[in-house]
Design a protein around this motif. Structure first.
Motif, PDB file in Angstrom:
ATOM      1  N   PHE A  75       0.832  -1.201   0.000  1.00 26.18           N
ATOM      2  CA  PHE A  75       0.000   0.000   0.000  1.00 26.18           C
ATOM      3  C   PHE A  75       0.869   1.255   0.000  1.00 26.18           C
ATOM      4  N   LYS A  76       0.549   2.138  -0.915  1.00 25.19           N
ATOM      5  CA  LYS A  76       1.263   3.407  -1.020  1.00 25.19           C
ATOM      6  C   LYS A  76       0.256   4.551  -0.841  1.00 25.19           C
ATOM      7  N   LYS A  77       0.672   5.748  -1.170  1.00 26.29           N
ATOM      8  CA  LYS A  77      -0.229   6.896  -1.063  1.00 26.29           C
ATOM      9  C   LYS A  77      -1.473   6.641  -1.904  1.00 26.29           C
ATOM     10  N   PRO A  78      -2.662   6.859  -1.356  1.00 29.72           N
ATOM     11  CA  PRO A  78      -3.893   6.609  -2.121  1.00 29.72           C
ATOM     12  C   PRO A  78      -3.956   7.424  -3.407  1.00 29.72           C
ATOM     13  N   THR A  79      -4.497   6.808  -4.443  1.00 27.68           N
ATOM     14  CA  THR A  79      -4.713   7.508  -5.705  1.00 27.68           C
ATOM     15  C   THR A  79      -5.935   8.414  -5.573  1.00 27.68           C
ATOM     16  N   PRO A  80      -6.155   9.328  -6.527  1.00 28.52           N
ATOM     17  CA  PRO A  80      -7.368  10.164  -6.469  1.00 28.52           C
ATOM     18  C   PRO A  80      -8.651   9.353  -6.398  1.00 28.52           C
ATOM     19  N   ILE A  81      -8.715   8.250  -7.136  1.00 32.97           N
ATOM     20  CA  ILE A  81      -9.923   7.408  -7.085  1.00 32.97           C
ATOM     21  C   ILE A  81     -10.076   6.793  -5.698  1.00 32.97           C
ATOM     22  N   GLU A  82      -8.985   6.318  -5.117  1.00 29.86           N
ATOM     23  CA  GLU A  82      -9.047   5.727  -3.779  1.00 29.86           C
ATOM     24  C   GLU A  82      -9.442   6.769  -2.740  1.00 29.86           C
ATOM     25  N   TYR A  83      -8.949   7.983  -2.900  1.00 33.64           N
ATOM     26  CA  TYR A  83      -9.317   9.066  -1.984  1.00 33.64           C
ATOM     27  C   TYR A  83     -10.808   9.370  -2.037  1.00 33.64           C
ATOM     28  N   SER A  84     -11.426   9.106  -3.182  1.00 32.41           N
ATOM     29  CA  SER A  84     -12.840   9.449  -3.341  1.00 32.41           C
ATOM     30  C   SER A  84     -13.774   8.432  -2.677  1.00 32.41           C
ATOM     31  N   HIS A  85     -13.212   7.322  -2.178  1.00 32.75           N
ATOM     32  CA  HIS A  85     -13.980   6.310  -1.461  1.00 32.75           C
ATOM     33  C   HIS A  85     -13.608   6.334   0.027  1.00 32.75           C
ATOM     34  N   PHE A  87     -11.816   4.974   3.398  1.00 31.55           N
ATOM     35  CA  PHE A  87     -10.398   4.610   3.466  1.00 31.55           C
ATOM     36  C   PHE A  87     -10.155   3.108   3.431  1.00 31.55           C
ATOM     37  N   LEU A  88     -11.182   2.306   3.723  1.00 33.75           N
ATOM     38  CA  LEU A  88     -11.016   0.850   3.688  1.00 33.75           C
ATOM     39  C   LEU A  88     -11.409   0.235   2.343  1.00 33.75           C
ATOM     40  N   TRP A  89     -11.919   1.048   1.434  1.00 32.35           N
ATOM     41  CA  TRP A  89     -12.371   0.537   0.129  1.00 32.35           C
ATOM     42  C   TRP A  89     -11.249  -0.179  -0.610  1.00 32.35           C
ATOM     43  N   ARG A  90     -10.093   0.454  -0.695  1.00 37.69           N
ATOM     44  CA  ARG A  90      -8.985  -0.142  -1.445  1.00 37.69           C
ATOM     45  C   ARG A  90      -8.405  -1.358  -0.718  1.00 37.69           C
ATOM     46  N   VAL A  91      -8.546  -1.384   0.596  1.00 36.31           N
ATOM     47  CA  VAL A  91      -7.999  -2.481   1.397  1.00 36.31           C
ATOM     48  C   VAL A  91      -8.846  -3.734   1.228  1.00 36.31           C
ATOM     49  N   HIS A  92     -10.162  -3.556   1.279  1.00 38.00           N
ATOM     50  CA  HIS A  92     -11.058  -4.708   1.195  1.00 38.00           C
ATOM     51  C   HIS A  92     -10.903  -5.433  -0.149  1.00 38.00           C
ATOM     52  N   GLN A  93     -10.573  -4.705  -1.179  1.00 37.48           N
ATOM     53  CA  GLN A  93     -10.386  -5.321  -2.492  1.00 37.48           C
ATOM     54  C   GLN A  93      -9.205  -6.287  -2.523  1.00 37.48           C
ATOM     55  N   GLN A  94      -8.274  -6.109  -1.599  1.00 37.72           N
ATOM     56  CA  GLN A  94      -7.083  -6.956  -1.558  1.00 37.72           C
ATOM     57  C   GLN A  94      -7.177  -8.058  -0.504  1.00 37.72           C
ATOM     58  N   ILE A 105       2.140  -5.322   2.656  1.00 38.98           N
ATOM     59  CA  ILE A 105       3.325  -4.566   3.040  1.00 38.98           C
ATOM     60  C   ILE A 105       2.865  -3.125   3.233  1.00 38.98           C
ATOM     61  N   ARG A 106       2.766  -2.729   4.463  1.00 43.86           N
ATOM     62  CA  ARG A 106       1.977  -1.574   4.906  1.00 43.86           C
ATOM     63  C   ARG A 106       0.503  -1.936   4.693  1.00 43.86           C
ATOM     64  N   SER A 107      -0.391  -1.157   5.233  1.00 44.64           N
ATOM     65  CA  SER A 107      -1.778  -1.624   5.255  1.00 44.64           C
ATOM     66  C   SER A 107      -2.729  -0.486   5.589  1.00 44.64           C
ATOM     67  N   HIS A 108      -3.935  -0.886   6.027  1.00 46.28           N
ATOM     68  CA  HIS A 108      -4.948   0.077   6.478  1.00 46.28           C
ATOM     69  C   HIS A 108      -4.465   0.905   7.670  1.00 46.28           C
ATOM     70  N   TYR A 109      -3.449   0.434   8.367  1.00 49.42           N
ATOM     71  CA  TYR A 109      -2.938   1.195   9.516  1.00 49.42           C
ATOM     72  C   TYR A 109      -2.181   2.455   9.095  1.00 49.42           C
ATOM     73  N   GLU A 110      -1.758   2.503   7.846  1.00 50.10           N
ATOM     74  CA  GLU A 110      -1.140   3.732   7.347  1.00 50.10           C
ATOM     75  C   GLU A 110      -2.125   4.896   7.388  1.00 50.10           C
ATOM     76  N   ASP A 111      -3.429   4.576   7.324  1.00 49.49           N
ATOM     77  CA  ASP A 111      -4.446   5.626   7.308  1.00 49.49           C
ATOM     78  C   ASP A 111      -4.741   6.188   8.691  1.00 49.49           C
ATOM     79  N   ILE A 112      -4.101   5.601   9.699  1.00 46.56           N
ATOM     80  CA  ILE A 112      -4.046   6.213  11.027  1.00 46.56           C
ATOM     81  C   ILE A 112      -2.667   6.816  11.253  1.00 46.56           C
ATOM     82  N   LEU A 113      -1.662   6.059  10.880  1.00 48.56           N
ATOM     83  CA  LEU A 113      -0.274   6.413  11.195  1.00 48.56           C
ATOM     84  C   LEU A 113       0.159   7.728  10.558  1.00 48.56           C
TER      85      LEU A 113
END
Length: 244
Positions: A75-85, A87-94, A105-113
Motif C-alpha cells: 500500500f502506497k499513497k492513495p490515488t485520487p480514485i481511492e481518496y474518493s472512497h 479509506f477501507l475501500w482499497r484495502v477490502h479489495q485486496q 506490506i503496509r496496510s490500512h494502519y497507514e491511514d491512522i499512522l
C-alpha cells in the motif's frame, strides 16, 4: 516503545537457522494443503518504520510456498480514485480469497499512522478509524480469514545504517527515497502512534518482531505462521468424481 526489544541475545544462531529451514519447509507443505482445501485464508499485515525489513521477510518467509496460492500487495499513497472512497475501500479489495495467503506490506494502519503524525486529516476523523479497523478485521475473521499482524521493530541505529546503505550500495539505490530521512527525524512521533494503534486495535493481537537481526526476524515470524497453519487442522479435500 522501549519495552519492545530489537534483538534476542540468548539465541544460538546455528541452531536457530536450522530450525528456521525446517519451519519454512513445513509452512510450504501446509500452505499447499490450505490452497487445495480452499476453506481458510491467511492475511499477514506487515507494519514497520522504513528499513525495518518488510520486503526481505516476505521473500524469505514464503520461499517454499506455491506462488499460485500467494499474493503480496504494497500500500502506497492513495490515488485520487481511492481518496474518493472510504479509506477501507482499497484495502477490502485486496483481502484474501479462501485458500490464499495474502501479505500486506503496509496496510490500512497507514491511514491512522501517517495522518496521525502529519496532521493533514482532522483529528476526529483519525480517531474514528481505530474502531472502524477493528470492525473490518472482525468481518474478515468472520469469513474465515486468519489475521497475523507483525510490527517490525527496528532500532534507530540499525534503521539509520540501512537507510545509508541504500545511498551507498548501487544495488539498493532503487530503494532510496529522500523522504525517508525526513520521516526518520519524526521517529518518536511515529512510534507513539504505533503504540496507540497496538493498544486500541488489539482485537486481533499484534506480534512484535525484533528486526535488527535478519535471521532472528525470520525465525520468529516462521514460528508464528507455522503455529497458525498447524492450528487450522488442514486436510486434503476428498475426491470428487462420477467415474471412480
Amino acid at each position: 516503545m522501549e519495552e519492545f526489544i530489537y534483538r534476542i541475545d540468548n539465541l544460538d544462531k546455528h541452531v536457530v537457522k536450522s530450525e528456521t529451514e525446517t519451519n519454512l519447509k513445513a509452512i510450504g507443505e501446509l500452505q499447499y494443503k490450505m490452497m487445495a482445501g480452499a476453506k481458510h485464508s491467511i492475511l499477514i499485515v506487515m507494519q514497520g518504520l522504513d528499513a525495518s525489513g518488510k520486503d526481505g521477510l516476505v521473500r524469505n518467509l514464503l520461499k517454499d510456498c506455491n506462488p499460485v496460492g500467494l499474493s503480496v500487495y504494497g500500500f502506497k499513497k492513495p490515488t485520487p480514485i481511492e481518496y474518493s472512497h472510504d479509506f477501507l475501500w482499497r484495502v477490502h479489495q485486496q483481502a484474501p480469497a479462501k485458500g490464499m495467503i495474502q501479505v500486506f506490506i503496509r496496510s490500512h494502519y497507514e491511514d491512522i499512522l501517517v495522518p496521525g503524525v502529519e496532521g493533514f486529516i482532522p483529528y476526529e476523523v483519525v480517531e474514528q478509524r481505530y474502531e472502524l479497523i477493528n470492525e473490518f478485521e472482525k468481518l474478515l475473521q468472520h469469513n474465515g480469514t486468519h489475521i497475523l499482524k507483525f510490527f517490525m521493530n527496528v532500532s534507530e541505529e540499525k534503521q539509520k545504517e540501512r537507510l545509508m546503505e541504500r545511498v551507498n550500495n548501487p544495488e539498493k539505490h532503487w530503494k532510496h527515497n529522500d523522504g525517508d530521512f525526513d520521516t526518520l527525524k519524526k521517529r518518536s512521533q511515529y512510534l507513539a502512534i504505533y503504540k496507540e494503534i497496538m493498544k486500541r486495535c488489539s482485537y486481533v493481537p499484534w506480534h512484535v518482531i525484533p528486526c535488527d537481526s535478519n535471521w532472528q526476524k525470520l525465525y520468529i515470524a516462521s514460528q508464528i505462521l507455522l503455529k497458525t497453519l498447524n492450528g487450522l487442522n488442514l486436510e486434503w479435500p476428498p475426491l470428487k468424481s462420477e467415474i471412480f
